[in-house]
Design a protein around this motif. Sequence first.
Motif, PDB file in Angstrom:
ATOM      1  N   LEU A   1      -5.307  64.798 -40.247  1.00 47.04           N
ATOM      2  CA  LEU A   1      -6.017  63.040 -38.920  1.00 47.04           C
ATOM      3  C   LEU A   1      -6.556  63.672 -37.907  1.00 47.04           C
ATOM      4  CD1 LEU A   1      -3.933  60.164 -40.334  1.00 47.04           C
ATOM      5  CD2 LEU A   1      -5.832  60.605 -40.936  1.00 47.04           C
ATOM      6  N   THR A   2      -5.632  64.265 -36.780  1.00 46.66           N
ATOM      7  CA  THR A   2      -6.121  65.010 -35.914  1.00 46.66           C
ATOM      8  C   THR A   2      -7.509  65.659 -35.678  1.00 46.66           C
ATOM      9  OG1 THR A   2      -3.600  64.985 -35.114  1.00 46.66           O
ATOM     10  CG2 THR A   2      -5.448  66.317 -33.585  1.00 46.66           C
ATOM     11  N   ARG A   3      -6.804  66.788 -36.852  1.00 52.18           N
ATOM     12  CA  ARG A   3      -8.316  67.769 -36.562  1.00 52.18           C
ATOM     13  C   ARG A   3     -10.013  67.394 -37.324  1.00 52.18           C
ATOM     14  NH1 ARG A   3      -8.377  73.316 -40.023  1.00 52.18           N
ATOM     15  NH2 ARG A   3     -10.813  73.347 -40.652  1.00 52.18           N
ATOM     16  N   ASN A   4      -9.672  65.839 -38.423  1.00 53.62           N
ATOM     17  CA  ASN A   4     -10.699  65.244 -38.552  1.00 53.62           C
ATOM     18  C   ASN A   4     -10.965  64.634 -37.418  1.00 53.62           C
ATOM     19  OD1 ASN A   4     -11.101  66.204 -41.268  1.00 53.62           O
ATOM     20  ND2 ASN A   4      -9.183  65.004 -42.015  1.00 53.62           N
ATOM     21  N   ARG A   5     -10.385  63.499 -37.342  1.00 55.38           N
ATOM     22  CA  ARG A   5     -10.737  63.132 -36.096  1.00 55.38           C
ATOM     23  C   ARG A   5     -11.673  63.674 -34.986  1.00 55.38           C
ATOM     24  NH1 ARG A   5      -6.238  62.059 -31.262  1.00 55.38           N
ATOM     25  NH2 ARG A   5      -6.941  64.123 -31.344  1.00 55.38           N
ATOM     26  N   ASP A   6     -10.978  65.278 -34.163  1.00 53.14           N
ATOM     27  CA  ASP A   6     -11.574  65.949 -33.324  1.00 53.14           C
ATOM     28  C   ASP A   6     -13.352  66.071 -33.710  1.00 53.14           C
ATOM     29  OD1 ASP A   6      -9.582  65.929 -31.977  1.00 53.14           O
ATOM     30  OD2 ASP A   6      -8.580  67.080 -32.581  1.00 53.14           O
ATOM     31  N   ALA A   7     -12.696  67.149 -35.385  1.00 51.26           N
ATOM     32  CA  ALA A   7     -14.300  67.640 -35.917  1.00 51.26           C
ATOM     33  C   ALA A   7     -15.353  66.675 -35.703  1.00 51.26           C
ATOM     34  CB  ALA A   7     -14.365  67.468 -37.281  1.00 51.26           C
ATOM     35  N   ILE A   8     -15.609  65.104 -36.212  1.00 54.59           N
ATOM     36  CA  ILE A   8     -15.962  63.802 -35.217  1.00 54.59           C
ATOM     37  C   ILE A   8     -15.811  63.826 -34.575  1.00 54.59           C
ATOM     38  CG2 ILE A   8     -15.839  61.643 -35.618  1.00 54.59           C
ATOM     39  CD1 ILE A   8     -14.455  61.043 -38.150  1.00 54.59           C
ATOM     40  N   SER A   9     -15.127  63.376 -33.259  1.00 54.30           N
ATOM     41  CA  SER A   9     -15.617  63.331 -31.756  1.00 54.30           C
ATOM     42  C   SER A   9     -16.503  64.489 -31.799  1.00 54.30           C
ATOM     43  CB  SER A   9     -14.090  63.535 -31.078  1.00 54.30           C
ATOM     44  OG  SER A   9     -14.276  63.541 -30.146  1.00 54.30           O
ATOM     45  N   GLU A  10     -16.109  66.137 -31.909  1.00 52.67           N
ATOM     46  CA  GLU A  10     -16.822  66.948 -31.511  1.00 52.67           C
ATOM     47  C   GLU A  10     -18.622  66.487 -31.564  1.00 52.67           C
ATOM     48  OE1 GLU A  10     -17.728  71.253 -32.650  1.00 52.67           O
ATOM     49  OE2 GLU A  10     -15.358  70.626 -32.824  1.00 52.67           O
ATOM     50  N   TYR A  11     -18.545  65.723 -32.840  1.00 45.50           N
ATOM     51  CA  TYR A  11     -19.766  65.888 -33.420  1.00 45.50           C
ATOM     52  C   TYR A  11     -20.700  64.729 -33.166  1.00 45.50           C
ATOM     53  CZ  TYR A  11     -23.694  64.794 -37.039  1.00 45.50           C
ATOM     54  OH  TYR A  11     -24.960  64.311 -37.582  1.00 45.50           O
ATOM     55  N   LEU A  12     -19.795  63.535 -32.511  1.00 47.15           N
ATOM     56  CA  LEU A  12     -20.829  62.080 -32.127  1.00 47.15           C
ATOM     57  C   LEU A  12     -20.637  63.503 -30.659  1.00 47.15           C
ATOM     58  CD1 LEU A  12     -20.829  60.084 -33.604  1.00 47.15           C
ATOM     59  CD2 LEU A  12     -17.732  59.332 -31.729  1.00 47.15           C
ATOM     60  N   ASP A  13     -19.967  63.879 -30.018  1.00 44.96           N
ATOM     61  CA  ASP A  13     -21.090  64.639 -28.343  1.00 44.96           C
ATOM     62  C   ASP A  13     -22.001  65.014 -28.809  1.00 44.96           C
ATOM     63  OD1 ASP A  13     -18.034  62.911 -27.489  1.00 44.96           O
ATOM     64  OD2 ASP A  13     -16.882  65.193 -27.566  1.00 44.96           O
TER      65      ASP A  13
END
Length: 140
Positions: free
Chosen positions: A102-114
Amino acid sequence: MRIGELSRRTGTPRRLLRYYEEQGLLLPSRCRNGYRAYDEHAVDRVMQIRGLLDAGLPTRIIKQVLPCLDKPRTIHFPRPEPEMIATLRDERDRMTERIRSLTRNRDAISEYLDAVLRAGATGTTAPEPSTRPAPEAEPS
DNA sequence: TTTCTCACA
DNA sequence: TGTGAGAA
Protein backbone atom coordinates in the motif's frame (compact mmCIF):
# COMPACT_ATOMS: atom_id res chain seq x y z
CA MET A 1 -30.31 -2.63 21.03
CA ARG A 2 -31.82 -4.18 17.95
CA ILE A 3 -30.19 -4.70 14.61
CA GLY A 4 -31.42 -1.45 13.14
CA GLU A 5 -29.76 0.67 15.78
CA LEU A 6 -26.51 -1.28 15.60
CA SER A 7 -26.60 -0.85 11.85
CA ARG A 8 -27.06 2.89 12.19
CA ARG A 9 -24.38 3.27 14.83
CA THR A 10 -21.77 1.25 12.97
CA GLY A 11 -22.69 2.25 9.46
CA THR A 12 -22.98 -1.42 8.61
CA PRO A 13 -25.94 -2.74 6.64
CA ARG A 14 -28.30 -4.95 8.64
CA ARG A 15 -27.80 -7.64 6.06
CA LEU A 16 -24.10 -7.64 6.81
CA LEU A 17 -24.60 -7.85 10.57
CA ARG A 18 -26.62 -11.01 10.05
CA TYR A 19 -23.92 -12.31 7.80
CA TYR A 20 -21.28 -11.73 10.51
CA GLU A 21 -23.45 -13.63 12.93
CA GLU A 22 -23.76 -16.46 10.46
CA GLN A 23 -19.96 -16.53 10.26
CA GLY A 24 -19.72 -16.76 14.03
CA LEU A 25 -18.31 -13.26 14.51
CA LEU A 26 -21.24 -11.91 16.52
CA LEU A 27 -23.47 -13.74 19.00
CA PRO A 28 -26.48 -11.56 19.82
CA SER A 29 -29.09 -12.83 22.23
CA ARG A 30 -32.69 -13.04 21.14
CA CYS A 31 -35.85 -11.32 22.29
CA ARG A 32 -39.04 -13.30 22.75
CA ASN A 33 -40.16 -12.32 19.28
CA GLY A 34 -36.96 -13.64 17.77
CA TYR A 35 -35.40 -10.23 17.17
CA ARG A 36 -31.66 -10.02 17.79
CA ALA A 37 -30.55 -8.11 20.89
CA TYR A 38 -27.07 -6.57 20.90
CA ASP A 39 -25.29 -5.10 23.91
CA GLU A 40 -23.26 -1.89 23.92
CA HIS A 41 -20.05 -3.82 23.35
CA ALA A 42 -21.28 -4.94 19.95
CA VAL A 43 -20.61 -1.50 18.47
CA ASP A 44 -16.86 -1.73 19.08
CA ARG A 45 -16.86 -5.33 18.05
CA VAL A 46 -18.42 -4.61 14.70
CA MET A 47 -15.95 -1.81 14.04
CA GLN A 48 -13.12 -4.17 14.86
CA ILE A 49 -14.51 -6.84 12.56
CA ARG A 50 -14.77 -4.30 9.75
CA GLY A 51 -11.21 -3.22 10.36
CA LEU A 52 -9.86 -6.75 10.26
CA LEU A 53 -11.81 -7.62 7.12
CA ASP A 54 -10.46 -4.45 5.59
CA ALA A 55 -6.99 -5.59 6.55
CA GLY A 56 -7.59 -8.66 4.47
CA LEU A 57 -8.30 -11.26 7.13
CA PRO A 58 -10.90 -13.89 6.26
CA THR A 59 -13.84 -14.31 8.63
CA ARG A 60 -12.69 -17.70 9.87
CA ILE A 61 -9.39 -16.22 11.03
CA ILE A 62 -11.11 -13.22 12.57
CA LYS A 63 -13.32 -15.58 14.51
CA GLN A 64 -10.20 -17.20 15.95
CA VAL A 65 -8.25 -14.08 16.82
CA LEU A 66 -11.02 -11.70 17.85
CA PRO A 67 -10.92 -12.73 21.53
CA CYS A 68 -7.14 -12.14 21.62
CA LEU A 69 -7.46 -8.63 20.22
CA ASP A 70 -10.18 -7.58 22.61
CA LYS A 71 -7.65 -6.55 25.21
CA PRO A 72 -4.22 -7.50 23.90
CA ARG A 73 -2.61 -7.44 27.32
CA THR A 74 -4.90 -10.12 28.62
CA ILE A 75 -3.91 -13.66 27.91
CA HIS A 76 -7.00 -15.45 26.71
CA PHE A 77 -5.43 -18.80 26.04
CA PRO A 78 -3.05 -19.76 28.84
CA ARG A 79 -1.86 -22.68 26.74
CA PRO A 80 -1.93 -21.32 23.24
CA GLU A 81 -1.81 -24.05 20.67
CA PRO A 82 1.18 -23.76 18.36
CA GLU A 83 -1.33 -23.50 15.57
CA MET A 84 -2.80 -20.31 17.04
CA ILE A 85 0.65 -18.75 17.40
CA ALA A 86 1.40 -19.69 13.83
CA THR A 87 -1.87 -18.17 12.64
CA LEU A 88 -1.21 -14.91 14.45
CA ARG A 89 2.34 -14.70 13.11
CA ASP A 90 1.12 -15.48 9.66
CA GLU A 91 -1.55 -12.81 9.66
CA ARG A 92 0.80 -10.25 11.15
CA ASP A 93 3.30 -10.90 8.38
CA ARG A 94 0.60 -10.74 5.74
CA MET A 95 -0.47 -7.36 7.07
CA THR A 96 3.12 -6.15 7.08
CA GLU A 97 3.45 -7.12 3.44
CA ARG A 98 0.17 -5.43 2.60
CA ILE A 99 1.26 -2.25 4.32
CA ARG A 100 4.46 -2.32 2.30
CA SER A 101 2.49 -2.73 -0.89
CA LEU A 102 0.00 0.00 0.00
CA THR A 103 2.81 2.36 0.90
CA ARG A 104 4.51 1.78 -2.41
CA ASN A 105 1.35 2.35 -4.39
CA ARG A 106 0.46 5.41 -2.40
CA ASP A 107 3.90 6.85 -3.04
CA ALA A 108 3.58 6.15 -6.76
CA ILE A 109 0.25 7.97 -6.86
CA SER A 110 1.60 10.78 -4.77
CA GLU A 111 4.60 11.19 -7.03
CA TYR A 112 2.48 11.28 -10.13
CA LEU A 113 0.08 13.73 -8.54
CA ASP A 114 2.94 16.05 -7.65
CA ALA A 115 4.28 15.88 -11.20
CA VAL A 116 0.88 16.55 -12.73
CA LEU A 117 0.23 19.51 -10.47
CA ARG A 118 3.68 20.91 -11.13
CA ALA A 119 3.15 20.52 -14.87
CA GLY A 120 -0.22 22.20 -14.60
CA ALA A 121 1.37 25.12 -12.81
CA THR A 122 4.22 25.58 -15.29
CA GLY A 123 2.42 24.60 -18.47
CA THR A 124 4.86 21.76 -19.22
CA THR A 125 3.79 18.17 -19.74
CA ALA A 126 3.61 15.38 -17.17
CA PRO A 127 6.21 12.59 -17.39
CA GLU A 128 5.43 9.43 -19.32
CA PRO A 129 3.86 6.81 -17.05
CA SER A 130 6.58 4.34 -18.08
CA THR A 131 9.27 6.47 -16.44
CA ARG A 132 7.82 5.68 -13.05
CA PRO A 133 7.85 2.38 -11.15
CA ALA A 134 4.89 0.23 -12.08
CA PRO A 135 2.11 -0.01 -9.56
CA GLU A 136 2.27 -3.17 -7.59
CA ALA A 137 -0.57 -5.58 -7.05
CA GLU A 138 -1.47 -6.33 -3.49
CA PRO A 139 -0.99 -9.89 -2.37
CA SER A 140 -4.12 -11.94 -2.82
C1' DT B 1 -39.34 -3.42 11.70
C1' DT B 2 -37.66 -7.53 11.91
C1' DT B 3 -37.13 -12.55 10.71
C1' DC B 4 -35.56 -16.25 7.36
C1' DT B 5 -33.91 -18.53 3.05
C1' DC B 6 -32.35 -19.09 -1.72
C1' DA B 7 -29.85 -17.58 -5.31
C1' DC B 8 -26.09 -15.06 -7.19
C1' DA B 9 -21.78 -11.95 -8.18
C1' DT C 1 -17.29 -11.46 1.06
C1' DG C 2 -21.24 -9.67 0.36
C1' DT C 3 -26.14 -8.53 -1.89
C1' DG C 4 -31.18 -8.78 -3.61
C1' DA C 5 -35.66 -10.45 -3.40
C1' DG C 6 -39.67 -12.53 -1.52
C1' DA C 7 -42.54 -14.15 2.15
C1' DA C 8 -43.96 -14.23 6.99
